[in-house]
Scaffold this motif. Structure first.
Motif, PDB file in Angstrom:
ATOM      1  N   THR A 100       0.830  -1.209   0.000  1.00  0.00           N
ATOM      2  CA  THR A 100       0.000   0.000   0.000  1.00  0.00           C
ATOM      3  C   THR A 100       0.859   1.251   0.000  1.00  0.00           C
ATOM      4  N   GLN A 101       1.952   1.249   0.739  1.00  0.00           N
ATOM      5  CA  GLN A 101       2.847   2.410   0.733  1.00  0.00           C
ATOM      6  C   GLN A 101       3.510   2.586  -0.626  1.00  0.00           C
ATOM      7  N   PHE A 135       0.897   4.104  -2.844  1.00  0.00           N
ATOM      8  CA  PHE A 135       0.708   5.505  -2.471  1.00  0.00           C
ATOM      9  C   PHE A 135       1.877   6.352  -2.972  1.00  0.00           C
ATOM     10  N   TYR A 180      -5.170   7.241  -7.961  1.00  0.00           N
ATOM     11  CA  TYR A 180      -6.027   7.255  -6.772  1.00  0.00           C
ATOM     12  C   TYR A 180      -6.866   5.978  -6.682  1.00  0.00           C
ATOM     13  N   PHE A 188      -4.548   3.246  -5.509  1.00  0.00           N
ATOM     14  CA  PHE A 188      -4.283   3.394  -4.078  1.00  0.00           C
ATOM     15  C   PHE A 188      -5.497   2.997  -3.248  1.00  0.00           C
ATOM     16  N   SER A 189      -6.675   3.424  -3.647  1.00  0.00           N
ATOM     17  CA  SER A 189      -7.893   3.088  -2.898  1.00  0.00           C
ATOM     18  C   SER A 189      -8.133   1.590  -2.872  1.00  0.00           C
ATOM     19  N   LEU A 242      -5.594   0.047  -0.548  1.00  0.00           N
ATOM     20  CA  LEU A 242      -5.947   0.308   0.841  1.00  0.00           C
ATOM     21  C   LEU A 242      -7.083  -0.601   1.303  1.00  0.00           C
TER      22      LEU A 242
END
Length: 124
Positions: free
Chosen positions: A39-40, A43, A87, A90-91, A94
């Protein structure tokens, strides 16, 4: 209506563009030094798109010659097209659903690579 006597609106845009680029670069450097999980990493990719969009926006808004403007505008538009798919990626990361929607992510990145290339080829 707010009246700014000593500052032009363009100056305010320049200040906020510089602050945005600086903050994104700081956060990006911090994340690159501390990558721990998937996830990082995703991001970090998303922030990279945001940083380059912000950087080329700053360079465009502060440039004083026409040739530089003709370089910076397509570049900041190119990186701005990647923000929505970054985005989304990333979403989904997450939420832990990257595997389920991997095809959508590939289609998204492919589309956002293809569309700006069409713009570059046609020159419009």
């Amino acid at each position: 209506m707010l009246y700014l006597r000593h500052m032009s609106l363009l100056f305010i845009f320049k200040v906020f563009a510089f602050a945005n680029a600086t903050a994104l670069l700081s956060f990006l450097v911090f994340l690159l030094a501390n990558k721990k999980n998937e996830t990082q990493k995703v991001f970090t990719i998303f922030l990279t798109f945001l940083f380059f969009w912000s950087l080329f926006y700053l360079l465009w808004i502060t440039s004083h010659n026409e040739k530089a403007v003709q370089v910076y505008i397509p570049l900041f538009l190119f990186f701005s097209t990647f923000i929505p798919v970054g985005y989304l990626h990333f979403s989904l990361s997450l939420a832990g659903r990257v595997e389920k929607y991997r095809n959508l992510i590939y289609i998204g990145y492919g589309t956002y690579i293809f569309l700006p290339c069409c713009n570059i080829v046609t020159g419009k």
